[in-house]
Design a protein around this motif. Sequence first.
Motif, PDB file in Angstrom:
ATOM      1  N   GLY A  22       5.120   7.105  -2.964  1.00 58.62           N
ATOM      2  CA  GLY A  22       5.968   6.757  -1.832  1.00 58.62           C
ATOM      3  C   GLY A  22       5.275   6.952  -0.501  1.00 58.62           C
ATOM      4  N   SER A  23       4.566   8.063  -0.341  1.00 66.73           N
ATOM      5  CA  SER A  23       3.867   8.294   0.931  1.00 66.73           C
ATOM      6  C   SER A  23       2.731   7.292   1.115  1.00 66.73           C
ATOM      7  CB  SER A  23       3.327   9.729   0.993  1.00 66.73           C
ATOM      8  OG  SER A  23       2.377   9.972  -0.031  1.00 66.73           O
ATOM      9  N   GLY A  24       2.125   6.855   0.003  1.00 65.81           N
ATOM     10  CA  GLY A  24       1.088   5.832   0.106  1.00 65.81           C
ATOM     11  C   GLY A  24       1.655   4.502   0.577  1.00 65.81           C
ATOM     12  N   ILE A  25       2.807   4.128   0.044  1.00 64.42           N
ATOM     13  CA  ILE A  25       3.454   2.890   0.474  1.00 64.42           C
ATOM     14  C   ILE A  25       3.855   2.977   1.946  1.00 64.42           C
ATOM     15  CG2 ILE A  25       5.438   1.365   0.132  1.00 64.42           C
ATOM     16  CD1 ILE A  25       5.460   2.263  -2.817  1.00 64.42           C
ATOM     17  N   GLN A  26       4.445   4.100   2.315  1.00 60.45           N
ATOM     18  CA  GLN A  26       4.859   4.297   3.705  1.00 60.45           C
ATOM     19  C   GLN A  26       3.671   4.224   4.653  1.00 60.45           C
ATOM     20  OE1 GLN A  26       7.481   4.095   5.735  1.00 60.45           O
ATOM     21  NE2 GLN A  26       8.518   6.045   5.290  1.00 60.45           N
ATOM     22  N   ALA A  27       2.571   4.882   4.268  1.00 55.80           N
ATOM     23  CA  ALA A  27       1.393   4.922   5.137  1.00 55.80           C
ATOM     24  C   ALA A  27       0.798   3.531   5.348  1.00 55.80           C
ATOM     25  CB  ALA A  27       0.341   5.852   4.537  1.00 55.80           C
ATOM     26  N   THR A  28       0.723   2.735   4.282  1.00 61.52           N
ATOM     27  CA  THR A  28       0.154   1.393   4.428  1.00 61.52           C
ATOM     28  C   THR A  28       1.050   0.479   5.247  1.00 61.52           C
ATOM     29  OG1 THR A  28       1.109   0.761   2.279  1.00 61.52           O
ATOM     30  CG2 THR A  28      -1.181   1.512   2.291  1.00 61.52           C
ATOM     31  N   GLY A  29       2.335   0.802   5.297  1.00 56.90           N
ATOM     32  CA  GLY A  29       3.249   0.010   6.113  1.00 56.90           C
ATOM     33  C   GLY A  29       3.205   0.377   7.582  1.00 56.90           C
ATOM     34  N   LEU A  30       2.668   1.561   7.885  1.00 59.90           N
ATOM     35  CA  LEU A  30       2.641   2.043   9.263  1.00 59.90           C
ATOM     36  C   LEU A  30       1.314   1.815   9.966  1.00 59.90           C
ATOM     37  CD1 LEU A  30       4.531   5.442   8.815  1.00 59.90           C
ATOM     38  CD2 LEU A  30       5.412   3.335   9.842  1.00 59.90           C
ATOM     39  N   THR A  31       0.222   1.762   9.193  1.00 57.17           N
ATOM     40  CA  THR A  31      -1.099   1.607   9.807  1.00 57.17           C
ATOM     41  C   THR A  31      -2.036   0.874   8.867  1.00 57.17           C
ATOM     42  OG1 THR A  31      -3.022   2.802  10.722  1.00 57.17           O
ATOM     43  CG2 THR A  31      -1.811   3.870   8.933  1.00 57.17           C
ATOM     44  N   LYS A  32      -2.998   0.184   9.436  1.00 59.41           N
ATOM     45  CA  LYS A  32      -4.027  -0.495   8.647  1.00 59.41           C
ATOM     46  C   LYS A  32      -5.290   0.361   8.536  1.00 59.41           C
ATOM     47  CE  LYS A  32      -1.473  -4.117   8.105  1.00 59.41           C
ATOM     48  NZ  LYS A  32      -0.840  -4.374   6.782  1.00 59.41           N
ATOM     49  N   ASP A  33      -5.311   1.490   9.225  1.00 64.29           N
ATOM     50  CA  ASP A  33      -6.456   2.399   9.193  1.00 64.29           C
ATOM     51  C   ASP A  33      -6.445   3.166   7.867  1.00 64.29           C
ATOM     52  OD1 ASP A  33      -8.111   4.740   9.499  1.00 64.29           O
ATOM     53  OD2 ASP A  33      -8.103   4.393  11.663  1.00 64.29           O
ATOM     54  N   VAL A  34      -7.441   2.937   7.022  1.00 62.79           N
ATOM     55  CA  VAL A  34      -7.465   3.568   5.704  1.00 62.79           C
ATOM     56  C   VAL A  34      -7.567   5.078   5.808  1.00 62.79           C
ATOM     57  CG1 VAL A  34      -8.697   3.701   3.500  1.00 62.79           C
ATOM     58  CG2 VAL A  34      -8.473   1.508   4.670  1.00 62.79           C
ATOM     59  N   GLY A  35      -8.284   5.560   6.817  1.00 64.58           N
ATOM     60  CA  GLY A  35      -8.400   6.997   7.017  1.00 64.58           C
ATOM     61  C   GLY A  35      -7.055   7.634   7.309  1.00 64.58           C
ATOM     62  N   LEU A  36      -6.272   7.001   8.169  1.00 73.11           N
ATOM     63  CA  LEU A  36      -4.942   7.517   8.477  1.00 73.11           C
ATOM     64  C   LEU A  36      -4.013   7.400   7.273  1.00 73.11           C
ATOM     65  CD1 LEU A  36      -4.323   6.203  12.123  1.00 73.11           C
ATOM     66  CD2 LEU A  36      -4.811   8.551  11.390  1.00 73.11           C
ATOM     67  N   GLN A  37      -4.184   6.339   6.494  1.00 73.43           N
ATOM     68  CA  GLN A  37      -3.376   6.189   5.291  1.00 73.43           C
ATOM     69  C   GLN A  37      -3.639   7.344   4.324  1.00 73.43           C
ATOM     70  OE1 GLN A  37      -4.540   2.358   3.800  1.00 73.43           O
ATOM     71  NE2 GLN A  37      -3.402   1.203   5.364  1.00 73.43           N
ATOM     72  N   LEU A  38      -4.909   7.673   4.130  1.00 72.55           N
ATOM     73  CA  LEU A  38      -5.258   8.767   3.226  1.00 72.55           C
ATOM     74  C   LEU A  38      -4.790  10.106   3.779  1.00 72.55           C
ATOM     75  CD1 LEU A  38      -6.660   9.515   0.588  1.00 72.55           C
ATOM     76  CD2 LEU A  38      -8.797   9.782   1.876  1.00 72.55           C
ATOM     77  N   THR A  73       2.156   1.152 -10.656  1.00 72.39           N
ATOM     78  CA  THR A  73       2.475   0.677  -9.313  1.00 72.39           C
ATOM     79  C   THR A  73       1.249   0.037  -8.671  1.00 72.39           C
ATOM     80  OG1 THR A  73       3.214   1.370  -7.091  1.00 72.39           O
ATOM     81  CG2 THR A  73       2.012   3.000  -8.393  1.00 72.39           C
ATOM     82  N   ASP A  74       1.394  -1.182  -8.213  1.00 72.28           N
ATOM     83  CA  ASP A  74       0.284  -1.887  -7.575  1.00 72.28           C
ATOM     84  C   ASP A  74       0.342  -1.648  -6.071  1.00 72.28           C
ATOM     85  OD1 ASP A  74      -1.972  -3.429  -7.340  1.00 72.28           O
ATOM     86  OD2 ASP A  74      -0.892  -5.334  -7.323  1.00 72.28           O
ATOM     87  N   THR A  75       0.200  -0.387  -5.697  1.00 70.47           N
ATOM     88  CA  THR A  75       0.264   0.005  -4.294  1.00 70.47           C
ATOM     89  C   THR A  75      -0.936   0.884  -3.965  1.00 70.47           C
ATOM     90  OG1 THR A  75       1.656   1.916  -4.844  1.00 70.47           O
ATOM     91  CG2 THR A  75       2.787  -0.129  -4.239  1.00 70.47           C
ATOM     92  N   PHE A  76      -0.930   1.471  -2.791  1.00 67.48           N
ATOM     93  CA  PHE A  76      -2.051   2.267  -2.288  1.00 67.48           C
ATOM     94  C   PHE A  76      -2.543   3.309  -3.285  1.00 67.48           C
ATOM     95  CE2 PHE A  76      -3.592   6.049   0.028  1.00 67.48           C
ATOM     96  CZ  PHE A  76      -4.621   5.496   0.772  1.00 67.48           C
ATOM     97  N   ALA A  77      -1.633   3.985  -3.976  1.00 64.86           N
ATOM     98  CA  ALA A  77      -1.998   5.086  -4.864  1.00 64.86           C
ATOM     99  C   ALA A  77      -2.239   4.654  -6.301  1.00 64.86           C
ATOM    100  CB  ALA A  77      -0.902   6.161  -4.837  1.00 64.86           C
ATOM    101  N   GLY A  78      -2.204   3.363  -6.587  1.00 67.69           N
ATOM    102  CA  GLY A  78      -2.289   2.890  -7.957  1.00 67.69           C
ATOM    103  C   GLY A  78      -3.675   2.991  -8.564  1.00 67.69           C
ATOM    104  N   ILE A  79      -3.723   2.851  -9.873  1.00 71.97           N
ATOM    105  CA  ILE A  79      -4.980   2.810 -10.612  1.00 71.97           C
ATOM    106  C   ILE A  79      -4.832   1.759 -11.705  1.00 71.97           C
ATOM    107  CG2 ILE A  79      -4.204   4.768 -12.035  1.00 71.97           C
ATOM    108  CD1 ILE A  79      -7.154   5.440 -12.546  1.00 71.97           C
TER     109      ILE A  79
END
Length: 260
Positions: A51-67, A215-221
Amino acid sequence: MTTTHESAAGAAISVDSPQPAPGATPPRTPLAARAAAELVGTAALVAVVVGSGIQATGLTKDVGLQLLANSLATVFGLGVLITLLGPVSGAHFNPAVTLAEWWTARRGGAGVTLREAAVYVPAQIVGAIAGAVLADAMFGEPLVKWSTHDRSAGHLLLGEVVATAGLILLIFGLSRTDRLHFAPVAVASYIGAAYWFTSSTSFANPAVTIGRAFTDTFAGIAPGSVAGFIGMQLIGAVVGLALVALIFLPGRTAQEQPAA
């Protein structure tokens, strides 16, 4: 007044007694309750990660901030979950921890029995899958969509060995030195740090790895990467136990350990 004194005495006993974190599962808690705690705890942990990965990618495109957002949410969420559910099940939320506990119990240490491990591990896996589905549902994503995030590179697999070995060393080192009351802060802090110092961003957990494939989102594998990650995590658990045996010699108490 009597009730007050009894409550105070009970609180004192609770504080002074070793905390039932990994390595010290409360013997009087029914196995069904412990399994439920492991299922719910693992589900909540994966929901926080995804959930936090999905939220982060929706708020910023900066991968560092997403992580950064993803790791901070995981640190706080994991610390809360260990504090809440540790007194019930030991708050493993991780088959690698459960299997390591079973192994130490076989060799005369504290830990879970084979029957308990056989209940814990499926509960953790089911919980992880449920947590990923729940996170997707909360953010309007497809409930089940296989991840396309390939994580099969060799350096990522090495990162999982390091991350898992460090986690096992930390948990069982705390147990050997009677410092399990630090587990909520110490384990959460380690995972937060390992997000950044390992190439794999520290899954360090077979159940979480399986859940994140859904889940095919930021945190997926990607499903094709799951077996490799789990294999390296199990190797990491063996390495971690070997380090515990080397560093924290059996029979040495916390008082006998050298001061930090």
